[in-house]
Write a protein that holds these residues in place. Structure first.
Motif, mmCIF file in Angstrom:
data_model
loop_
_atom_site.group_PDB
_atom_site.id
_atom_site.type_symbol
_atom_site.label_atom_id
_atom_site.label_comp_id
_atom_site.label_asym_id
_atom_site.label_seq_id
_atom_site.Cartn_x
_atom_site.Cartn_y
_atom_site.Cartn_z
ATOM 1 N N TRP A 1 -13.291 4.223 5.806
ATOM 2 C CA TRP A 1 -13.132 3.824 4.411
ATOM 3 C C TRP A 1 -11.961 4.548 3.766
ATOM 4 N N GLU A 2 -11.364 3.936 2.753
ATOM 5 C CA GLU A 2 -10.340 4.585 1.923
ATOM 6 C C GLU A 2 -10.445 4.023 0.513
ATOM 7 N N ALA A 3 -11.098 4.746 -0.381
ATOM 8 C CA ALA A 3 -11.219 4.330 -1.777
ATOM 9 C C ALA A 3 -9.859 4.407 -2.472
ATOM 10 N N GLU A 4 -9.461 3.341 -3.156
ATOM 11 C CA GLU A 4 -8.145 3.336 -3.806
ATOM 12 C C GLU A 4 -8.202 2.558 -5.129
ATOM 13 N N ILE A 5 -7.254 2.869 -5.992
ATOM 14 C CA ILE A 5 -7.017 2.055 -7.185
ATOM 15 C C ILE A 5 -5.930 1.032 -6.842
ATOM 16 N N ASN B 1 -10.724 -1.040 -1.303
ATOM 17 C CA ASN B 1 -11.045 -0.185 -0.165
ATOM 18 C C ASN B 1 -10.090 -0.547 0.973
ATOM 19 N N ASP B 2 -9.204 0.385 1.306
ATOM 20 C CA ASP B 2 -8.220 0.169 2.379
ATOM 21 C C ASP B 2 -8.889 0.500 3.715
ATOM 22 N N VAL B 3 -9.824 -0.371 4.131
ATOM 23 C CA VAL B 3 -10.583 -0.128 5.374
ATOM 24 C C VAL B 3 -9.598 -0.078 6.541
ATOM 25 N N GLY C 1 -3.985 -1.550 12.492
ATOM 26 C CA GLY C 1 -5.325 -1.004 12.242
ATOM 27 C C GLY C 1 -5.828 -1.237 10.829
ATOM 28 N N LYS C 2 -4.918 -1.623 9.923
ATOM 29 C CA LYS C 2 -5.295 -1.882 8.542
ATOM 30 C C LYS C 2 -5.291 -3.370 8.227
ATOM 31 N N ALA C 3 -5.028 -4.192 9.259
ATOM 32 C CA ALA C 3 -4.761 -5.611 9.029
ATOM 33 C C ALA C 3 -5.921 -6.522 9.439
ATOM 34 N N CYS D 1 0.842 -1.204 0.000
ATOM 35 C CA CYS D 1 0.000 0.000 0.000
ATOM 36 C C CYS D 1 0.869 1.244 0.000
ATOM 37 N N VAL D 2 0.304 2.300 -0.583
ATOM 38 C CA VAL D 2 0.928 3.624 -0.540
ATOM 39 C C VAL D 2 0.036 4.533 0.292
ATOM 40 N N GLY D 3 0.622 5.251 1.241
ATOM 41 C CA GLY D 3 -0.142 6.188 2.069
ATOM 42 C C GLY D 3 0.054 7.615 1.593
ATOM 43 N N PHE E 1 5.318 3.579 2.035
ATOM 44 C CA PHE E 1 4.860 2.203 1.822
ATOM 45 C C PHE E 1 4.513 1.520 3.134
ATOM 46 N N PHE E 2 3.467 0.698 3.100
ATOM 47 C CA PHE E 2 3.159 -0.215 4.199
ATOM 48 C C PHE E 2 2.422 -1.402 3.589
ATOM 49 N N THR E 3 2.036 -2.365 4.396
ATOM 50 C CA THR E 3 1.316 -3.511 3.827
ATOM 51 C C THR E 3 0.106 -3.877 4.666
HETATM 52 MG MG MG Z 1 -4.888 3.755 2.218
#
Ligand code: MG
Length: 289
Positions: free
Chosen positions: A130-134, A161-163, A178-180, A77-79, A103-105
């Protein structure tokens, strides 16, 4: 070509979604999954895109999993990759700008498909956001990829979606935990090949909650564009066919709204993107212990 992963009572298998919403079974072409098709290389992609294969299913009759339910490793992921998201909020202590992508994962076990539930455990988080992403997917292995060659290494694009559990993210002092959480990466409904997209920069995408728009932007507004992301991530680090990279979210996340908003039990989250379909997921709260 649009690739899907189909769940039937009998099996989970890769498929090619045709314009009439019929689905060609990838096993009939010698690939058990979308990942196997990607790993088979560009000649196999061209063969799959041919229009002469008999269809096995219809979209109305099957459930969809994430296009790549089990990628080779964590989802990259890119923040902070859209300026309007970088600028929202006033107490983040961010530097003036970021010369390199952040970067993170997320673990691949976060992945779910179109129609699957985002399951929130209220004993773990009260701030699911929510986080809408391509999402971009690597097609051809490579390291030290120059930006101008990055497109040659990509297979395709999808919505994701990077919830994020904002309270968990903050409690642990970093982004990963928190993203895992399980189900916190809806992706789909399909993975569209780069070869079937006219102009990636012109892809617009948006996210709604219960029909109310929360986020909207276009790929061309990224701070670090897709070739730069692929290039930077590949520096002395081999990228593999099937690797998934989420490319960042624009402004409009719940945490930086006034007042703050978070996902509630029963909410319907919908993402749409140019040529990338509609990704719909319902939020389901677990019973509190
Ligand atoms: Mg994100």
């Amino acid at each position: 070509m649009r690739c899907v992963t189909v769940r039937t009572p009998e099996a989970t298998a890769g498929g090619i979604l045709r314009d009439d919403d019929s689905i060609v079974a990838l096993p009939s072409l010698g690939h058990s999954s979308v990942l196997e098709l990607i790993q088979a290389g560009p000649d196999a992609w061209d063969a799959g895109a041919a229009d002469n294969h008999p269809a096995e299913w219809h979209l109305d009759e099957v459930d969809l999993a994430a296009p790549i339910p089990v990628p080779p490793r964590n989802v990259f992921c890119v923040g902070l990759n859209y300026q309007d998201h970088y600028d929202e909020g006033d107490d983040r202590g961010l530097p003036e700008d970021l010369p390199l992508p952040v970067f993170f994962t997320k673990p691949w076990t976060t992945l779910i498909g179109h129609g699957d539930d985002i399951v929130v455990d209220p004993d773990v988080t009260a701030m699911a956001d929510w986080e809408a992403e391509i999402a971009v997917v690597i097609g051809v292995e490579g390291s030290d990829i120059e930006p101008e060659r990055a497109w040659d290494h990509l297979f395709g694009l999808s919505l994701a979606n990077d919830v994020t559990a904002r309270d968990v993210q903050r409690a642990h002092g970093q982004w990963f935990k928190g993203k895992a959480l399980d189900t916190f990466c809806p992706m789909g409904p399909f993975l569209r090949t780069l070869a079937s997209i006219d102009d990636v920069d012109r892809i617009a995408f948006s996210l709604t909650v219960n029909g109310i728009e929360k986020q909207a932007t276009a790929v061309e507004r990224m701070i670090h564009d897709i070739p730069r992301i692929v290039s930077q991530l590949s520096h002395s680090m081999r990228l593999l066919p099937g690797d998934i990279i989420l490319t960042g979210t624009p402004s409009g996340v719940g945490f930086w709204r006034e007042p703050k908003e978070f996902l509630a039990n029963g909410d319907v989250v919908e993402m749409a993107g140019t040529g990338l379909g509609v990704l719909r997921n319902q939020v389901v709260f677990k019973k509190s212990k």
